[in-house]
Design a protein around this motif. Structure first.
Motif, PDB file in Angstrom:
ATOM      1  N   ASP A 118      43.834 -20.370  26.205  1.00 25.04           N
ATOM      2  CA  ASP A 118      44.362 -19.336  25.311  1.00 25.04           C
ATOM      3  C   ASP A 118      43.548 -18.048  25.353  1.00 25.04           C
ATOM      4  O   ASP A 118      43.913 -17.072  24.692  1.00 25.04           O
ATOM      5  N   PHE A 119      42.451 -18.062  26.104  1.00 25.14           N
ATOM      6  CA  PHE A 119      41.572 -16.897  26.152  1.00 25.14           C
ATOM      7  C   PHE A 119      41.990 -15.981  27.294  1.00 25.14           C
ATOM      8  O   PHE A 119      41.930 -16.348  28.465  1.00 25.14           O
ATOM      9  N   ARG A 120      42.438 -14.772  26.930  1.00 27.89           N
ATOM     10  CA  ARG A 120      42.852 -13.788  27.930  1.00 27.89           C
ATOM     11  C   ARG A 120      41.974 -12.554  27.761  1.00 27.89           C
ATOM     12  O   ARG A 120      42.192 -11.756  26.821  1.00 27.89           O
ATOM     13  N   PRO A 121      40.984 -12.376  28.625  1.00 26.29           N
ATOM     14  CA  PRO A 121      40.093 -11.208  28.485  1.00 26.29           C
ATOM     15  C   PRO A 121      40.848  -9.884  28.425  1.00 26.29           C
ATOM     16  O   PRO A 121      40.411  -8.948  27.753  1.00 26.29           O
ATOM     17  N   GLY A 122      42.001  -9.814  29.088  1.00 26.22           N
ATOM     18  CA  GLY A 122      42.769  -8.579  29.080  1.00 26.22           C
ATOM     19  C   GLY A 122      43.324  -8.220  27.723  1.00 26.22           C
ATOM     20  O   GLY A 122      43.730  -7.068  27.504  1.00 26.22           O
ATOM     21  N   ASP A 123      43.385  -9.185  26.786  1.00 29.52           N
ATOM     22  CA  ASP A 123      43.863  -8.901  25.439  1.00 29.52           C
ATOM     23  C   ASP A 123      42.762  -8.335  24.538  1.00 29.52           C
ATOM     24  O   ASP A 123      43.038  -7.954  23.401  1.00 29.52           O
ATOM     25  N   LEU A 124      41.542  -8.315  25.037  1.00 29.15           N
ATOM     26  CA  LEU A 124      40.434  -7.816  24.231  1.00 29.15           C
ATOM     27  C   LEU A 124      40.364  -6.294  24.296  1.00 29.15           C
ATOM     28  O   LEU A 124      40.790  -5.679  25.276  1.00 29.15           O
ATOM     29  N   PRO A 125      39.795  -5.652  23.266  1.00 25.29           N
ATOM     30  CA  PRO A 125      39.525  -4.213  23.364  1.00 25.29           C
ATOM     31  C   PRO A 125      38.608  -3.928  24.545  1.00 25.29           C
ATOM     32  O   PRO A 125      37.859  -4.801  25.002  1.00 25.29           O
ATOM     33  N   THR A 126      38.630  -2.707  25.022  1.00 25.86           N
ATOM     34  CA  THR A 126      37.843  -2.338  26.204  1.00 25.86           C
ATOM     35  C   THR A 126      36.374  -2.676  26.039  1.00 25.86           C
ATOM     36  O   THR A 126      35.732  -3.191  26.960  1.00 25.86           O
ATOM     37  N   LEU A 127      35.803  -2.404  24.859  1.00 23.15           N
ATOM     38  CA  LEU A 127      34.398  -2.704  24.636  1.00 23.15           C
ATOM     39  C   LEU A 127      34.125  -4.186  24.838  1.00 23.15           C
ATOM     40  O   LEU A 127      33.134  -4.569  25.490  1.00 23.15           O
ATOM     41  N   MET A 128      34.984  -5.045  24.287  1.00 23.34           N
ATOM     42  CA  MET A 128      34.754  -6.481  24.392  1.00 23.34           C
ATOM     43  C   MET A 128      35.003  -6.997  25.811  1.00 23.34           C
ATOM     44  O   MET A 128      34.376  -7.972  26.239  1.00 23.34           O
ATOM     45  N   ARG A 156      27.650  -0.170  27.994  1.00 23.90           N
ATOM     46  CA  ARG A 156      27.646   1.201  27.483  1.00 23.90           C
ATOM     47  C   ARG A 156      29.081   1.620  27.202  1.00 23.90           C
ATOM     48  O   ARG A 156      29.964   1.436  28.045  1.00 23.90           O
ATOM     49  N   HIS A 157      29.303   2.163  26.012  1.00 14.59           N
ATOM     50  CA  HIS A 157      30.650   2.538  25.606  1.00 14.59           C
ATOM     51  C   HIS A 157      30.554   3.759  24.698  1.00 14.59           C
ATOM     52  O   HIS A 157      29.585   3.904  23.942  1.00 14.59           O
ATOM     53  N   THR A 158      31.534   4.625  24.776  1.00 10.00           N
ATOM     54  CA  THR A 158      31.529   5.838  23.956  1.00 10.00           C
ATOM     55  C   THR A 158      32.719   5.849  23.014  1.00 10.00           C
ATOM     56  O   THR A 158      33.865   5.711  23.453  1.00 10.00           O
ATOM     57  N   PHE A 159      32.427   5.994  21.732  1.00 11.63           N
ATOM     58  CA  PHE A 159      33.449   6.199  20.721  1.00 11.63           C
ATOM     59  C   PHE A 159      33.543   7.698  20.433  1.00 11.63           C
ATOM     60  O   PHE A 159      32.807   8.507  21.006  1.00 11.63           O
ATOM     61  N   THR A 160      34.439   8.071  19.540  1.00 11.99           N
ATOM     62  CA  THR A 160      34.641   9.489  19.254  1.00 11.99           C
ATOM     63  C   THR A 160      33.368  10.161  18.769  1.00 11.99           C
ATOM     64  O   THR A 160      33.064  11.295  19.159  1.00 11.99           O
ATOM     65  N   TRP A 176      48.109  -3.994  22.076  1.00 12.35           N
ATOM     66  CA  TRP A 176      47.507  -2.678  21.963  1.00 12.35           C
ATOM     67  C   TRP A 176      46.193  -2.583  22.741  1.00 12.35           C
ATOM     68  O   TRP A 176      45.719  -1.477  23.030  1.00 12.35           O
ATOM     69  N   ALA A 177      45.595  -3.705  23.076  1.00  5.28           N
ATOM     70  CA  ALA A 177      44.264  -3.730  23.690  1.00  5.28           C
ATOM     71  C   ALA A 177      44.205  -2.797  24.886  1.00  5.28           C
ATOM     72  O   ALA A 177      45.037  -2.861  25.781  1.00  5.28           O
ATOM     73  N   GLY A 178      43.204  -1.923  24.880  1.00  2.00           N
ATOM     74  CA  GLY A 178      43.038  -0.964  25.955  1.00  2.00           C
ATOM     75  C   GLY A 178      43.468   0.443  25.584  1.00  2.00           C
ATOM     76  O   GLY A 178      43.037   1.412  26.213  1.00  2.00           O
ATOM     77  N   LEU A 179      44.309   0.569  24.555  1.00  2.00           N
ATOM     78  CA  LEU A 179      44.747   1.910  24.119  1.00  2.00           C
ATOM     79  C   LEU A 179      43.713   2.586  23.211  1.00  2.00           C
ATOM     80  O   LEU A 179      43.719   3.801  23.061  1.00  2.00           O
ATOM     81  N   GLY A 180      42.838   1.773  22.590  1.00  5.32           N
ATOM     82  CA  GLY A 180      41.790   2.341  21.758  1.00  5.32           C
ATOM     83  C   GLY A 180      42.281   2.822  20.400  1.00  5.32           C
ATOM     84  O   GLY A 180      43.461   2.773  20.099  1.00  5.32           O
ATOM     85  N   TYR A 181      41.313   3.280  19.586  1.00  7.00           N
ATOM     86  CA  TYR A 181      41.616   3.797  18.244  1.00  7.00           C
ATOM     87  C   TYR A 181      42.506   2.799  17.493  1.00  7.00           C
ATOM     88  O   TYR A 181      43.651   3.071  17.168  1.00  7.00           O
TER      89      TYR A 181
END
Length: 350
Positions: free
Chosen positions: A324-334, A297-301, A87-92
């Motif tokens: 085992d660390f894949r930055p692409g699996d992190l949420p956008t903020l991370m 800098r990141h914007t939430f709802t 789901w990482a990157g889809l947000g919410y």
């Protein structure tokens, strides 16, 4: 007027039969006419993904999800961390948590079958009025009003509704119900979405090629582009915080899973402080921390967030292996935190 409203459905369905967008989760009107039924699992999954997200952003996520978890039973059996990573990157991220909860209820309590009415669907985790109506109409042909942002725009223009949103939602839903046909309500709902996405757009609507041009009262009055009206938005506050990126000499990374409740709940990320007007530093360990010159800098709802990123090298904690660390699996903020960490002057290992 009712005859006119009935004609809207017929006209729009005729247009949809020739102009329906191709979606990986959609059964085309041609295939539908030949007896192919939409898969409720795919309809549900797509509708949850599309909440507050664009079709373009969802396509690849949907394909990956359905390749990995082709039915609700497979998704129900998935590891939470695997689903959150996909789901990482889809947000919410509450949507992803509710996705799993709902899949497990359907697979475990309902023998893998989704309910067939909007009223029953709405009892499931994460399924609200819009999503329940969309699934019921598209998957089961229940003649219910399906009202997303595109439909709000189309209906507000058709009937010159000048009440600002969100106050107009009830009126727009009632008007949508009046023009929803008993025959093919699922195709009608998708036709309304397609019309709003491709012709009745927020700016510069292509009224000249709209199949509903003769029925549109706002176009006749020359006010189509001014609708729907929206109440003024409140200015978002800005919060601040600290994030901490620690690595050892082998490049292993310190990560933690966030609590299930709250923003980014259940996702992997870097340790950090509270997010507030005056956050308290909260390093996960005593170490020689240095500060990245790049703020995140990141914007939430409901607010803007600014994070100061600190980095260190240490052997003091068990960490996630670099392999085992894949930055692409992190949420956008991370991912932004990780990128900012790369700009820091890292101290030498202890």
């Amino acid at each position: 007027m009712r005859d006119g409203k009935g004609a809207i459905g017929e006209t729009l369905l005729t247009w949809y039969d020739s102009h329906a967008r191709v979606m990986p989760w959609r059964v085309s009107p041609t295939d539908r006419a030949e007896g192919e039924r939409p898969d409720p699992y795919r309809v549900w999954l797509s509708e949850v993904m599309l909440q507050q997200t664009t079709v373009a952003a969802v396509r690849d996520y949907f394909r990956r999800f359905t390749e990995r978890w082709p039915d609700v039973g497979a998704l129900a059996a998935a590891e939470d961390g695997d689903v959150m990573a996909e789901w990482a990157g889809l947000g919410y991220y509450a949507r992803a948590r509710n996705l799993l909860k709902c899949a497990r209820v359907v697979a475990g309590d309902l023998n893998g079958r989704f309910p067939e009415t909007a009223a029953e669907l709405q009892k499931l985790p994460g399924i609200g009025p819009y999503t329940s109506a969309a699934i019921a109409a598209i998957a089961y042909d229940e003649p219910v009003a399906v009202v997303d942002g595109n439909v709000e725009r189309v209906v507000s223009r058709l009937f010159s509704v000048d009440t600002p949103l969100p106050g107009a939602k009830t009126e727009l839903t009632e008007l949508t119900a009046q023009i929803t046909p008993e025959d093919r309500p699922g195709d009608f709902a998708q036709a309304m979405m397609d019309l709003g996405a491709t012709i009745c757009t927020p700016r510069n609507p292509a009224c000249g090629i709209c199949p509903l041009i003769d029925a549109c009262t706002a176009r006749a009055a020359g006010i189509a582009e001014t609708l729907p009206r929206k109440a003024p938005k409140k200015e978002k506050p800005t919060r601040r915080g600290f994030a901490y990126v620690a690595m050892n000499g082998q490049g292993d990374v310190l990560l933690e899973r966030r609590p299930d409740k709250g923003l980014l709940g259940g996702t992997l990320g870097f340790p950090g402080s509270d997010w507030s007007d005056a956050p308290t530093p909260a390093p996960p360990m005593q170490a020689d921390w240095t500060t990245s010159p790049v703020e995140v800098r990141h914007t939430f709802t409901h607010f803007h967030l600014i994070l100061q990123v600190h980095v260190t090298r240490t052997e003091a904690r068990a960490m996630t292996p670099r392999a085992d660390f894949r930055p692409g699996d992190l949420p956008t903020l991370m991912r932004k935190v990780w990128d900012a960490a790369q700009s820091a002057e890292w101290p030498q290992p202890e």
